[in-house]
Design an enzyme around this catalytic site. Sequence first.
Site, PDB file in Angstrom:
ATOM      1  N   GLU A  53      36.995  11.215  29.573  1.00  0.00           N
ATOM      2  CA  GLU A  53      38.286  11.095  30.381  1.00  0.00           C
ATOM      3  C   GLU A  53      37.525  10.912  31.903  1.00  0.00           C
ATOM      4  O   GLU A  53      36.630  11.722  32.417  1.00  0.00           O
ATOM      5  CB  GLU A  53      39.286  12.202  30.440  1.00  0.00           C
ATOM      6  CG  GLU A  53      40.320  11.863  31.321  1.00  0.00           C
ATOM      7  CD  GLU A  53      41.372  12.954  31.432  1.00  0.00           C
ATOM      8  OE1 GLU A  53      41.928  13.209  32.459  1.00  0.00           O
ATOM      9  OE2 GLU A  53      41.629  13.572  30.322  1.00  0.00           O
ATOM     10  N   LYS A 113      46.317  21.852  29.716  1.00  0.00           N
ATOM     11  CA  LYS A 113      45.517  20.813  29.491  1.00  0.00           C
ATOM     12  C   LYS A 113      44.447  20.644  30.236  1.00  0.00           C
ATOM     13  O   LYS A 113      43.273  20.096  29.866  1.00  0.00           O
ATOM     14  CB  LYS A 113      46.517  19.302  29.389  1.00  0.00           C
ATOM     15  CG  LYS A 113      45.668  17.996  28.832  1.00  0.00           C
ATOM     16  CD  LYS A 113      45.224  17.347  29.561  1.00  0.00           C
ATOM     17  CE  LYS A 113      44.689  16.074  29.050  1.00  0.00           C
ATOM     18  NZ  LYS A 113      43.703  15.248  30.063  1.00  0.00           N
ATOM     19  N   ASP A 162      33.324  23.950  17.829  1.00  0.00           N
ATOM     20  CA  ASP A 162      34.688  23.319  17.207  1.00  0.00           C
ATOM     21  C   ASP A 162      35.666  23.357  18.034  1.00  0.00           C
ATOM     22  O   ASP A 162      36.430  24.366  18.365  1.00  0.00           O
ATOM     23  CB  ASP A 162      34.987  24.277  15.684  1.00  0.00           C
ATOM     24  CG  ASP A 162      35.977  23.548  15.204  1.00  0.00           C
ATOM     25  OD1 ASP A 162      36.979  22.772  15.782  1.00  0.00           O
ATOM     26  OD2 ASP A 162      36.361  23.891  14.105  1.00  0.00           O
ATOM     27  N   HIS A 211      41.440  10.460  41.067  1.00  0.00           N
ATOM     28  CA  HIS A 211      41.629  10.181  39.332  1.00  0.00           C
ATOM     29  C   HIS A 211      41.296   8.530  39.150  1.00  0.00           C
ATOM     30  O   HIS A 211      40.890   8.218  38.641  1.00  0.00           O
ATOM     31  CB  HIS A 211      42.710  10.532  38.734  1.00  0.00           C
ATOM     32  CG  HIS A 211      42.869  10.305  37.232  1.00  0.00           C
ATOM     33  ND1 HIS A 211      41.950  10.820  36.350  1.00  0.00           N
ATOM     34  CD2 HIS A 211      43.489   9.394  36.531  1.00  0.00           C
ATOM     35  CE1 HIS A 211      42.222  10.306  35.157  1.00  0.00           C
ATOM     36  NE2 HIS A 211      43.021   9.181  35.387  1.00  0.00           N
TER      37      HIS A 211
END
Length: 451
Positions: free
Chosen positions: A96, A291, A307, A404
Site C-alpha cells: 500500500e 486498519k 503469521d 496518500h
Amino acid sequence: MFAKTSHNQLKMNETIAGFSKLSKEEKINWLAKEYFTPPQKAVELLKNYWNSNEKIQKLHDEFIENTISNFYIPLGVAPNFLINGKFSSIPMAIEESSVVAAASKAAKFWSTRGGFKATVINTEKIGQVHFIFKGDESKLELFFAQTKAKFFAETESITKNMRKRGGGILDIILKDKTNLLPNYFQLHTTFETKDSMGANFINSCLEQFAKTLKQEALVYELFSETERDVEVVMSILSNYVPNCIVRAEVSCLVEDLVEKHIPNPKAFAERFLQAVQIAEVEPFRAVTHNKGIMNGIDAVVLATGNDFRAVEAGIHAYASRDGSYTSLSHAKIENEIFTFWLEVPLALGTVGGLTALHPLAKLSLEMLENPSAKELMQFVAVAGLAQNFAALRSLTTTGIQDGHMKMHLNNILNQFEANDDERLLIRKYFKHHVVSHSAVVEYIEILRRPI
C-alpha cells in the site's frame, strides 16, 4: 490481459486428477491452456517472477503446495525510530502506497520528542482441547483433579527443550461450557513459548492431552460406561491471546507538538483526542482506525516471517473483548502533557517457521539486531502506533488524501505506462493540483493528444 474462451467456460465443472503430482511446468501449462488466451502469455508472465537463483526458487516452491510462481510484495524500511532510548530501522513488507512514508514521518517526528516507549506486559499463550462429556460434572471435576499431574507427565518429552529455555506449560484448567453447548467442556491450557511463536509445540502438547484424557477416562473407576466415552472434538491453539500483551506509547508537552502543519499545538492535541474518542465509541470509525494500525503491524509481521493472519484475528478479537468493537489506541491530555498509546496482543516468534527459512525474513530480523520475541513485539507495536499517529495527524490537519494520493501517483503512472518525459510533466503539474485518479488520467490524455 487474458480472456477465457467459451470452450473453457463449458469445462468449469470438470476436475483434474493428480494435479499436485504434476511438475511445476506441467501445472503452469495446464492452467495456461485451460484458462488463458493466449496460453503462452500467461506462461511467460508466471515465469518472469521466478527467482533466477535456483536454490532460492526451490526454497520458495517448498513453502506451500502447488507453487507456480512468486507473488512479490515490496520490502521497505522506516528509519529513525527511537524506541526505549535506542534508534532502530524497521523493515516493512507491504504493497500500500504511503504506509512506509507515514511510519518514517511519525518516527522522525517523535525522535525529537522523547521517542517511543514500549513494554511487554505478559507473554501467555493459549491452547484448548474441546471435548464432549455426557455425565456427572462433579465426577468430571474430580477426575480432572486426580489426572492433572498425568497431563504434565505425559508431555514431558515434548516440553523438555522448551523447559530448558524457560518456557513450557504454565497451567491446565477444566472449563465447563455447557451453558453455551450441551455437554461441552474444555481443557484450557496456558503456555510460555519464549522466542518461538509456538504453534507446533502447543498443538503437539494438546494432542497428547487429548490422548491422555481419553485413555484415563476409559479406566476411571467412578465413571459409568457412558461417562467413560469422552468424545474429543478437536485440539488446537487459540490465536486469541489476551494475556500476551505489549504496550507502545508516546508523550510530550502539548506545546512541543508544534511543527509546520501544527501551528497551534493545543488545538491539534484537542482535535486529535476527539478523533481517538470517536474511534472508541463508533465501530464504523474504529474498524478503519484499527486498519490503519494494522498497516504498520502487518507490514513488520510479514517482513519478519510471522503469521499476520493469526495476528489480525487475535487483535480484532481483542478490540471486541468488552462486547463492542472499539479503538485499539487511546489518547489523553493531562497537566499539559499529550499521551498517545496502544495495547495489543501479539504472539510472535523469532525462531522456527519462516523466520528461519525465508532469506528476507532472516535479513529483516538481522536489521532489527536479532531481537527476542519480546523485543519483536515492541517493534511491531511501535510500528502500529506510529502508523496510527501519522494517519490521525493527517486526518486532523491537511486531510488523509493529500499525502496518500501523491504517493499513489506513481502507481497510476505505472498503470498507464507513462514514459520519462510524461512523468516529469505530470509530477510538475500535480505539485500545484489535487491528485486524484481521474485527474491524472485526464492529464495523461491531454499530454498524449496528437498536436
